[in-house]
Write a protein that holds these residues in place. Structure first.
Motif, short mmCIF file in Angstrom:
data_model
loop_
_atom_site.label_atom_id
_atom_site.label_comp_id
_atom_site.label_asym_id
_atom_site.label_seq_id
_atom_site.Cartn_x
_atom_site.Cartn_y
_atom_site.Cartn_z
N ASP A 15 0.82 -1.21 0.00
CA ASP A 15 0.00 0.00 0.00
C ASP A 15 0.86 1.26 0.00
O ASP A 15 0.58 2.23 -0.72
N ALA A 16 1.92 1.27 0.83
CA ALA A 16 2.78 2.45 0.90
C ALA A 16 3.52 2.66 -0.42
O ALA A 16 3.64 3.78 -0.91
N LEU A 17 3.99 1.58 -1.03
CA LEU A 17 4.68 1.69 -2.31
C LEU A 17 3.74 2.14 -3.41
O LEU A 17 4.10 2.94 -4.28
N GLN A 18 2.51 1.64 -3.37
CA GLN A 18 1.53 2.03 -4.39
C GLN A 18 1.21 3.51 -4.28
O GLN A 18 1.09 4.22 -5.29
N ALA A 19 1.10 4.00 -3.06
CA ALA A 19 0.85 5.42 -2.86
C ALA A 19 2.02 6.25 -3.38
O ALA A 19 1.83 7.33 -3.95
N ALA A 20 3.24 5.74 -3.20
CA ALA A 20 4.41 6.47 -3.70
C ALA A 20 4.41 6.54 -5.22
O ALA A 20 4.82 7.54 -5.81
N ARG A 69 4.15 10.10 -7.08
CA ARG A 69 5.43 10.40 -7.72
C ARG A 69 6.46 10.89 -6.69
O ARG A 69 6.99 11.99 -6.79
N ARG A 70 6.73 10.04 -5.70
CA ARG A 70 7.68 10.38 -4.66
C ARG A 70 8.78 9.32 -4.60
O ARG A 70 8.51 8.13 -4.70
N LYS A 71 10.03 9.78 -4.43
CA LYS A 71 11.14 8.86 -4.30
C LYS A 71 11.00 8.04 -3.02
O LYS A 71 10.44 8.52 -2.02
N MET A 93 18.13 4.73 -3.09
CA MET A 93 17.02 5.63 -3.38
C MET A 93 16.49 5.29 -4.77
O MET A 93 17.26 5.17 -5.72
N VAL A 94 15.16 5.12 -4.89
CA VAL A 94 14.59 4.71 -6.18
C VAL A 94 13.42 5.60 -6.55
O VAL A 94 12.81 6.26 -5.70
N ASP A 95 13.11 5.60 -7.86
CA ASP A 95 11.92 6.25 -8.39
C ASP A 95 10.90 5.16 -8.68
O ASP A 95 11.03 4.43 -9.67
N PRO A 96 9.87 4.98 -7.84
CA PRO A 96 8.91 3.89 -8.06
C PRO A 96 8.09 4.12 -9.32
O PRO A 96 7.54 5.20 -9.52
N LEU A 97 8.01 3.09 -10.16
CA LEU A 97 7.31 3.21 -11.44
C LEU A 97 6.02 2.41 -11.48
O LEU A 97 5.08 2.76 -12.19
N GLY A 98 5.95 1.31 -10.75
CA GLY A 98 4.74 0.50 -10.77
C GLY A 98 4.95 -0.78 -9.99
O GLY A 98 6.08 -1.17 -9.68
N LEU A 99 3.84 -1.44 -9.67
CA LEU A 99 3.87 -2.69 -8.93
C LEU A 99 3.22 -3.79 -9.75
O LEU A 99 2.29 -3.55 -10.52
N VAL A 100 3.71 -5.01 -9.56
CA VAL A 100 3.17 -6.16 -10.27
C VAL A 100 2.85 -7.24 -9.25
O VAL A 100 3.68 -7.58 -8.40
N ASP A 113 9.77 13.16 0.42
CA ASP A 113 9.07 14.28 -0.21
C ASP A 113 9.73 14.70 -1.53
O ASP A 113 9.31 15.67 -2.16
N LEU A 114 10.76 13.97 -1.95
CA LEU A 114 11.45 14.28 -3.20
C LEU A 114 10.64 13.78 -4.39
O LEU A 114 10.12 12.66 -4.37
N ALA A 115 10.53 14.59 -5.42
CA ALA A 115 9.76 14.21 -6.61
C ALA A 115 10.48 13.09 -7.35
O ALA A 115 11.68 13.14 -7.59
N ALA A 116 9.73 12.05 -7.71
CA ALA A 116 10.29 10.93 -8.47
C ALA A 116 10.26 11.24 -9.96
O ALA A 116 9.39 11.96 -10.45
#
Length: 311
Positions: free
Chosen positions: A137-142, A146-148, A164-171, A202-205
Motif C-alpha cells: 500500500d505504501a509503495l503504491q501510494a508512492a 510520484r515520490r522517491k 534511493m529509487v523512483d517507483p514506477l509501478g507494482l506487479v 518528499d522528493l519528486a520521483a
C-alpha cells in the motif's frame, strides 16, 4: 444509467462548468440521446444540473459551480484509482470506467491518476502462495504521488543494501509482488518481500514519459524466462500428476504428448540440471527422467547421499 457514466458525466461537468449532450456523448462513447438521458437522470437524482437553451448553451452545474472531483481531496482522488487499479487489469468494465473518469479529470489530477499503477500477472513461476505484503500500500501510494522511496533491500543471500529509487509501478504475479523502479543504474525490479524497509520521501520521483507498466513488465518476464529455462528435461509421469507438476513449475512445465498406460511426456525447464533434480527428487519413482543425462546423474547423486545418511 450505468454508475460509471453517471460519475464521469458529473466530473466532466465539474471540470468544464458546462457541456453539451453531443460533447458528453463523444467523451463517454455513447449516443447523443443516451447522453441527454444521463444528464436528465442526474438532474432527477437531485444533482443541481440544468440545461441552458440557445446558442452557446448546454448543461451546467447550478451557479456555474466548478470543483475538483465533487470536492474530493487529492488524496481521496488517488485512493479511487488505487482501489480500482488492480481490478482494472482483469475487469474490462472497470478499465472502461477509469478511462472515462480520467478524461473528465482536471489537468492537475491527470498526472496523478494511477489506474495503471498495478499489473496483475496470473501466470505462476512455481512460487508457493504468499500473503500480500503490508508494504504494498505504501509503495503504491508512492507510485501515485510520484515520490522517491528509500529502500533497504536484501538480496538472495540476505545481504542488505540501501538505495534511493523512483517507483514506477507494482506487479502482482500470483501473490508474489514486484516493484519496478528507476535507479542510478537504470530500471530495476525488486521483490517486495525482500524489502526490509521503505521510506517514502518528499522528493519528486522521475518517470520516463513513455513508460508503460505492462510493456515494461513483459520485458522483465521475457528476461526472467530466459534465465529460468536455460536447461530442460523430458520426464514421464502419470497423467493425474500433471496438474501438480504444472503448479510446481508454472509456465516451465509443458505437456508434450501421451504414452501408454495413461502416462504423459512432460518437459520441465530450470536454470541448471541440479535445480531440476532437486525439484523432482521428492517425487521418487513417480517421475522417470528420460533426458538429459546430467539431470539423471544429479538424481543419482542425491539418491546416493540420502542412502548414505538414512539407508
Amino acid at each position: 444509467m450505468r454508475a460509471d457514466r453517471l460519475v464521469a458525466a458529473l466530473l466532466l461537468l465539474q471540470a468544464r462548468g458546462r457541456t453539451t449532450a453531443a460533447e458528453l456523448a463523444e467523451q463517454l462513447e455513447v449516443s447523443v440521446a443516451t447522453a441527454r438521458r444521463d444528464l436528465e437522470a442526474l438532474s432527477a437524482a437531485g444533482i443541481p444540473v440544468y440545461p441552458q437553451p440557445g446558442r452557446g448553451g448546454g448543461w451546467s452545474l447550478l451557479g456555474g459551480a466548478r470543483t475538483d472531483l465533487s470536492g474530493l481531496t487529492a488524496t481521496e482522488a488517488q485512493a479511487l484509482f488505487l482501489l480500482a487499479g488492480p481490478a482494472a487489469a482483469t475487469a474490462p468494465q472497470v478499465k472502461s470506467a477509469l478511462r472515462k473518469l480520467v478524461r473528465a479529470l482536471p489537468g492537475t489530477f491527470r498526472a496523478e491518476a494511477a489506474a495503471d499503477a498495478v499489473v496483475v500477472d496470473p501466470a505462476r513461476w512455481g512460487e508457493p502462495d504468499r500473503a500480500r505484503p503490508e508494504m504494498v500500500d505504501a509503495l503504491q501510494a508512492a507510485v501515485v504521488r510520484r515520490r522517491k522511496v528509500r529502500l533497504t533491500y536484501a538480496d538472495r543471500a540476505g545481504q542488505q543494501t540501501e538505495r534511493m529509487v523512483d517507483p514506477l509501478g507494482l506487479v502482482d504475479k500470483d501473490d508474489v509482488w514486484y516493484l519496478l523502479a528507476g535507479t542510478a543504474h537504470g530500471q530495476r525490479t525488486f521483490r517486495v518481500d525482500r524489502i526490509r524497509d521503505a521510506v517514502v520521501t518528499d522528493l519528486a520521483a522521475q518517470r520516463p514519459p513513455d513508460f508503460r507498466l505492462p510493456a515494461a513488465w513483459q520485458l522483465v518476464v521475457e528476461e526472467m524466462e530466459r534465465r529460468r529455462s536455460l536447461l530442460s528435461a523430458t520426464v514421464l509421469v502419470d497423467a493425474r500428476f500433471v496438474p501438480v507438476l504444472q503448479s510446481q513449475f508454472g509456465r516451465h512445465c509443458e505437456v508434450l504428448d501421451s504414452v501408454r498406460e495413461g502416462r504423459r511426456r512432460v518437459r520441465l525447464a530450470a536454470p541448471t540440471a541440479r535445480t531440476i533434480a532437486e525439484q523432482v527428487a521428492g517425487w521418487g519413482a513417480r517421475i522417470e527422467v528420460l533426458e538429459p543425462a546430467a539431470v539423471r546423474a544429479e538424481l543419482a547423486r542425491i539418491g546416493t547421499e540420502l542412502t548414505a545418511r538414512y539407508g
